[in-house]
Design an enzyme around this catalytic site. Structure first.
Site, PDB file in Angstrom:
ATOM      1  N   SER A 111      -9.407   2.461 -26.714  1.00  0.00           N
ATOM      2  CA  SER A 111     -10.635   2.254 -27.473  1.00  0.00           C
ATOM      3  C   SER A 111     -11.236   3.564 -27.979  1.00  0.00           C
ATOM      4  O   SER A 111     -11.946   3.573 -28.992  1.00  0.00           O
ATOM      5  CB  SER A 111     -11.666   1.513 -26.624  1.00  0.00           C
ATOM      6  OG  SER A 111     -11.920   2.216 -25.416  1.00  0.00           O
ATOM      7  N   HIS A 168     -17.768   6.087 -24.211  1.00  0.00           N
ATOM      8  CA  HIS A 168     -17.599   5.935 -25.656  1.00  0.00           C
ATOM      9  C   HIS A 168     -18.703   6.676 -26.414  1.00  0.00           C
ATOM     10  O   HIS A 168     -19.713   7.082 -25.829  1.00  0.00           O
ATOM     11  CB  HIS A 168     -17.566   4.451 -26.018  1.00  0.00           C
ATOM     12  CG  HIS A 168     -16.414   3.721 -25.393  1.00  0.00           C
ATOM     13  ND1 HIS A 168     -16.511   3.073 -24.174  1.00  0.00           N
ATOM     14  CD2 HIS A 168     -15.122   3.561 -25.800  1.00  0.00           C
ATOM     15  CE1 HIS A 168     -15.344   2.536 -23.862  1.00  0.00           C
ATOM     16  NE2 HIS A 168     -14.481   2.829 -24.825  1.00  0.00           N
ATOM     17  N   ASP A 214     -23.071   3.369 -20.818  1.00  0.00           N
ATOM     18  CA  ASP A 214     -21.677   3.684 -21.157  1.00  0.00           C
ATOM     19  C   ASP A 214     -21.609   5.169 -21.511  1.00  0.00           C
ATOM     20  O   ASP A 214     -22.021   5.592 -22.596  1.00  0.00           O
ATOM     21  CB  ASP A 214     -21.227   2.827 -22.345  1.00  0.00           C
ATOM     22  CG  ASP A 214     -19.775   3.089 -22.760  1.00  0.00           C
ATOM     23  OD1 ASP A 214     -19.185   4.079 -22.275  1.00  0.00           O
ATOM     24  OD2 ASP A 214     -19.249   2.323 -23.583  1.00  0.00           O
TER      25      ASP A 214
END
Length: 419
Positions: free
Chosen positions: A151, A398, A395
């Site tokens: 990702s 990312h 998070d």
């Protein structure tokens, strides 16, 4: 009877002609030897490989596909600092790029500050060319550019699309997803920018592009062709793999097939498992990519920021509510494993294919402010406990877009055209 006598003038003429003939004979012998020697020298010179120093740096670097020049001597584009530049950053605004996944649209999901978008990477002692979207698009005409990995690589892929798409009319561009493959097409250029989901590069039990949250991860040895058949024909490939290997324990490797009724699974160290994957990648590259026509990049470790105490914060802090980069130029977080970087270096130096390493780890380590944190689409509803403590679900892996990963692509641009 006496022979006829020569006159004095005739005698002298005879002597002169004899001398000339003798001189011509000697001169001819010397000329022959000289010509023969020169021919011998020329032949020897022709079979010797010219030393690399006989090429100018400009000529040497132009030998790499897509290269148009070279950087300043001694310029390491990955060593530098972040400088505040609200005039030239960001390269685009979040609402202007409809291709950003909701997991990366921080402004849409409530982040109020935009400071993280205004920092520009400045290498020490040299300048780098600006990102030229027109040049990049024209270079991709009739070409395929592919990002392969997890990702984080998908974020870099989307960043590249966002940097380019505004030059393409709406009717002449599209994005479609086919299982693990996502394809952005610039129709007038007959060009595509693609992302292929393969977090380990090898076949694994986490290969579903949507449902892959598996704790007990298993990777199949010698299986790169399972995914690699989808990469064939790409002109530029950008690989990454790191995050999914970091389980904190030994790694499970499958010998045989996932279809076997009785599976042979062995456990090895993370370093050994990772080395197996990188060696398989390099073998695939050497078999399927043409070094005179294609380019291959590998993006280094993308760091996380879960331990605020490591940069002087409180023990319970992480990237949540961070709005400025880390200023300590020697900062290195414990989540970035140097033993993995060593594996990459050890494997790459044993192979001849000119793979380009994008060493983005240190410059990204400074950017504790650039993560999506809590400002993203959540996979499941938040609990009251999480809502009361944002640190618990931030998070810190990312990155928001626009943001840090646009810099990764700027440096990819520099390495592609000015290696």
């Amino acid at each position: 009877m006496k022979p006829p006598s020569l006159s004095s003038s005739s005698y002298h003429l005879f002597i002169l002609l004899a001398f000339i003939l003798f001189a011509i004979f000697l001169y001819g012998q010397n000329i022959g030897r000289y010509i023969s020697r020169q021919n011998h020298l020329n032949i020897n010179q022709n079979i010797q490989t010219p030393p690399r120093s006989s090429f100018t740096a400009e000529e040497y670097y132009k030998k790499l596909p897509f290269a148009i020049g070279k950087r300043e001597d001694g310029c390491d584009v990955f060593t530098g600092k972040w400088v505040w530049d609200p005039v030239n950053r960001p390269a685009y605004r979040e609402p202007e790029c409809p291709y950003i996944q909701p997991q990366l649209t921080c402004q849409e999901h409530g982040r109020l500050d935009r400071d993280y978008q205004f920092w520009r990477w400045q290498p020490y002692g040299c300048s780098i060319p600006r990102f030229d979207a027109s040049l990049m698009l024209e270079t991709l005409r009739n070409k395929r550019m592919m990002f392969v990995g997890d990702s984080l690589n998908r974020g870099q892929y989307v960043s590249m699309v966002c940097l380019l798409h505004s030059l393409i009319p709406d009717h002449a561009k599209s994005m479609e997803t086919f299982g693990s493959l996502t394809v952005f097409t610039a129709k007038d250029y007959n060009a595509s920018i693609e992302f292929y989901w393969a977090p380990f590069l090898l076949e694994s039990n986490s290969d579903d592009a949507v449902v892959h949250r598996i704790t007990d991860r298993v990777v199949r040895k010698g299986s790169i062709n399972k995914h690699g058949k989808h990469w064939e024909g790409a002109d530029i490939i950008v690989f990454n793999t790191y995050l999914w290997w970091m389980t904190g324990s030994d790694f499970k490797i499958l010998h045989g097939s996932f279809d076997d009724e009785v599976k042979e699974i062995v456990q090895v160290s993370t370093e050994d498992a990772y080395k197996m994957a990188i060696k398989s990648m390099m073998k695939w590259v050497e078999k399927n990519m043409d070094p005179e026509r294609t380019r291959v990049f590998f993006t280094g470790m993308s760091p996380s920021h879960f331990k605020g105490i490591e940069w002087g914060g409180r023990p319970n802090e992480n990237c949540y509510n961070q709005t400025r980069p880390i200023e300590d130029l020697n900062y290195w977080g414990s989540d970035s494993d140097k033993s993995i970087m060593k594996v990459i270096g050890d494997v790459f130096k044993k192979h001849k294919f000119p793979i380009t390493f994008l060493n983005i780890t240190q410059l990204s380590l400074y950017r504790k402010d650039a993560h999506t944190s809590i400002y993203k689409k959540q996979w499941s509803p938040l609990t009251p406990e999480q809502i009361a403590n944002p640190y618990s679900y931030a998070d810190c892996t990312h990155w928001c877009l626009p943001g840090l990963q646009d810099t990764w692509n700027h440096l990819l641009f520099v390495k592609l055209f000015y290696p």
